[in-house]
Scaffold this motif. Structure first.
Motif, mmCIF file in Angstrom:
data_model
loop_
_atom_site.group_PDB
_atom_site.id
_atom_site.type_symbol
_atom_site.label_atom_id
_atom_site.label_comp_id
_atom_site.label_asym_id
_atom_site.label_seq_id
_atom_site.Cartn_x
_atom_site.Cartn_y
_atom_site.Cartn_z
ATOM 1 N N THR A 127 0.832 -1.263 0.147
ATOM 2 C CA THR A 127 -0.043 0.223 -0.024
ATOM 3 C C THR A 127 0.274 1.226 -0.031
ATOM 4 O O THR A 127 1.814 1.495 0.568
ATOM 5 N N THR A 128 -0.015 2.456 -0.797
ATOM 6 C CA THR A 128 0.474 4.248 -0.800
ATOM 7 C C THR A 128 1.045 4.007 1.118
ATOM 8 O O THR A 128 -0.077 4.209 1.862
ATOM 9 N N SER A 129 1.872 4.687 1.641
ATOM 10 C CA SER A 129 2.394 5.673 2.652
ATOM 11 C C SER A 129 1.528 7.280 2.925
ATOM 12 O O SER A 129 1.182 7.498 1.654
ATOM 13 N N LEU B 172 -1.660 3.084 -12.427
ATOM 14 C CA LEU B 172 -1.344 1.930 -12.938
ATOM 15 C C LEU B 172 -0.768 1.398 -12.203
ATOM 16 O O LEU B 172 0.492 1.607 -11.290
ATOM 17 N N GLY B 173 -1.636 -0.022 -11.180
ATOM 18 C CA GLY B 173 -1.311 -0.168 -9.434
ATOM 19 C C GLY B 173 -1.997 -0.018 -8.981
ATOM 20 O O GLY B 173 -1.917 0.659 -8.040
ATOM 21 N N VAL B 174 -3.197 -0.695 -8.947
ATOM 22 C CA VAL B 174 -3.812 -0.015 -7.848
ATOM 23 C C VAL B 174 -3.824 -1.340 -5.851
ATOM 24 O O VAL B 174 -4.285 -0.365 -5.320
ATOM 25 N N TYR C 214 -5.720 2.588 -2.219
ATOM 26 C CA TYR C 214 -4.943 4.648 -1.115
ATOM 27 C C TYR C 214 -4.198 4.773 -1.652
ATOM 28 O O TYR C 214 -5.269 6.254 -1.883
ATOM 29 N N SER C 215 -3.422 4.853 -3.015
ATOM 30 C CA SER C 215 -2.962 6.182 -3.811
ATOM 31 C C SER C 215 -4.321 6.474 -5.014
ATOM 32 O O SER C 215 -4.003 7.903 -5.224
ATOM 33 N N LEU C 216 -5.163 5.428 -5.129
ATOM 34 C CA LEU C 216 -6.650 5.924 -6.274
ATOM 35 C C LEU C 216 -7.341 7.034 -5.402
ATOM 36 O O LEU C 216 -7.447 7.548 -6.264
ATOM 37 N N MET D 114 -5.829 1.072 -13.650
ATOM 38 C CA MET D 114 -5.142 0.026 -14.269
ATOM 39 C C MET D 114 -4.678 -1.287 -13.267
ATOM 40 O O MET D 114 -4.134 -0.976 -12.624
ATOM 41 N N ASP D 115 -5.721 -2.384 -12.795
ATOM 42 C CA ASP D 115 -4.939 -3.678 -12.085
ATOM 43 C C ASP D 115 -4.845 -4.659 -12.938
ATOM 44 O O ASP D 115 -5.460 -5.109 -14.046
ATOM 45 N N ILE D 116 -3.480 -5.412 -12.811
ATOM 46 C CA ILE D 116 -4.023 -6.816 -13.291
ATOM 47 C C ILE D 116 -4.971 -7.967 -12.353
ATOM 48 O O ILE D 116 -5.478 -8.910 -12.764
ATOM 49 N N GLY E 1 -6.466 -5.859 -16.174
ATOM 50 C CA GLY E 1 -5.656 -6.572 -17.419
ATOM 51 C C GLY E 1 -3.685 -6.475 -17.065
ATOM 52 O O GLY E 1 -3.985 -5.452 -16.054
ATOM 53 N N GLN E 2 -3.491 -7.052 -17.944
ATOM 54 C CA GLN E 2 -1.983 -6.092 -18.501
ATOM 55 C C GLN E 2 -1.498 -4.920 -18.037
ATOM 56 O O GLN E 2 -2.105 -4.083 -19.427
ATOM 57 N N GLY E 3 -0.583 -4.133 -17.519
ATOM 58 C CA GLY E 3 -0.494 -2.275 -18.087
ATOM 59 C C GLY E 3 -0.233 -2.431 -19.383
ATOM 60 O O GLY E 3 -0.807 -1.643 -20.220
ATOM 61 N N ILE E 4 0.476 -3.422 -19.838
ATOM 62 C CA ILE E 4 0.788 -2.963 -21.434
ATOM 63 C C ILE E 4 -0.082 -2.858 -22.605
ATOM 64 O O ILE E 4 -0.147 -1.441 -22.810
ATOM 65 N N VAL F 49 3.020 5.551 -11.505
ATOM 66 C CA VAL F 49 3.177 4.282 -11.517
ATOM 67 C C VAL F 49 3.336 3.899 -10.660
ATOM 68 O O VAL F 49 4.235 4.276 -10.586
ATOM 69 N N ASP F 50 3.202 2.542 -10.258
ATOM 70 C CA ASP F 50 2.538 1.431 -9.329
ATOM 71 C C ASP F 50 2.858 0.174 -9.367
ATOM 72 O O ASP F 50 2.263 -0.254 -8.194
ATOM 73 N N ALA F 51 2.925 -0.458 -10.164
ATOM 74 C CA ALA F 51 3.203 -1.513 -10.507
ATOM 75 C C ALA F 51 4.039 -2.519 -11.060
ATOM 76 O O ALA F 51 4.925 -1.928 -9.769
#
Ligand code: SAM
Ligand code: CA
Length: 254
Positions: free
Chosen positions: A69-71, A93-95, A99-101, A117-119, A145-148, A169-171
């Motif tokens: 998690t994001t601090s 990217l990377g949820v 918390y950051s979202l 976005m997140d897998i 899904g995949q970020g790319i 970007v946090d994935a």
């Protein structure tokens, strides 16, 4: 393992003391002491943390992957940043649980939008009730899904090119450079990208035989490669900010 995590695992710390502390995040702070990090949280972050964010943080602290998690201090930084640049259209990217979202969503104007976005949708769904409670769920367009793949899907629509004000970007850290090439097409000139964890637990400046956990050792060369590439990229201005685990801010110039 950090002193905080060890204390938790050994059960040597009372429940009351745990409550006010960001859980399991010795590594979240690159400051000279955990006490200084705690001082920041208690003095300027927790007193101003919106209730749904606090509740999301407390829920996430009980989740098995809570180290991701994001601090809270970084969440506060993101909120300020989003407001300072008047961001309206953003990508995350990377949820994880969000918390950051949620921090970003709270900072955006009423008609602001985040493509998130997140897998794994499952962890995002744990955070949805908090986003609904905060009255910002309508700003979020979650894509699994995949970020790319998801970034390339966005790029197929001409109206998304050079459209976004802010991208966080946090994935998967071994893909950041692949993300960078695509995000540079999606973010507008003058827009901002934030790459998270660019100080990678401090490992980027530590000898290779330092006893970090396996995942830290695995991603370290990728993070270092990213840092070198961003520093050499003439298309952006950068600042590596030692908040949280390090966030490199990049402003697109051309
Ligand atoms: N920003 C989040 C927060 O505030 O809690 C933390 C994100 S966590 C460090 C990293 C996330 O990236 C995980 O939720 C993981 O599922 C996601 N992820 C990993 N590899 C991915 C990929 N290839 N494409 C999309 N998401 C990915
Ligand atoms: Ca992170």
């Amino acid at each position: 393992m950090s002193a905080n995590v060890e204390r938790e695992n050994n059960g040597q710390e009372g429940e009351e003391a745990k409550k006010g502390r960001h859980m399991g995040v010795g590594h979240k702070s690159l400051l000279q002491s955990d006490a200084l990090f705690q001082y920041i949280l208690e003095t300027s972050v927790y007193p101003r943390e919106p209730a749904p964010l606090r509740e999301l943080r407390e829920m996430t602290a009980k989740h098995p992957w809570n180290l991701m998690t994001t601090s809270a201090d970084e969440g506060q930084f993101l909120m300020l940043l989003v407001k300072l640049i008047n961001a309206k259209n953003t990508i995350e990217l990377g949820v994880y649980t969000g918390y950051s979202l949620l921090s970003t969503a709270l900072a955006l104007p009423e008609d602001g939008k985040i493509i998130a976005m997140d897998i794994h949708r499952k962890n995002y769904e744990l955070g949805v009730p908090f986003m609904e409670k905060a009255g910002v769920h309508h700003k979020i367009d979650f894509r699994e899904g995949q970020g790319i793949t998801l970034l390339e899907e966005l790029m197929q629509d001409e109206k998304n090119i050079g459209f976004f004000d802010f991208v966080f970007v946090d994935a998967d850290k071994d893909n950041y450079l692949n993300y960078h090439e695509r995000i540079m097409k999606l973010v507008k000139v003058g827009g901002l990208i934030g790459y998270d964890n660019t100080l990678w637990n401090g490992s980027v400046a530590a000898p290779d035989d330092t006893p970090y956990p396996k995942y830290v050792k695995y991603y370290k060369p990728f993070v270092m490669e990213l840092n070198t590439a961003l520093a050499a990229d003439p298309r952006i201005e950068i600042s590596m900010v030692p908040v949280g685990d390090g966030i490199t801010l990049c402003r697109r110039l051309e």
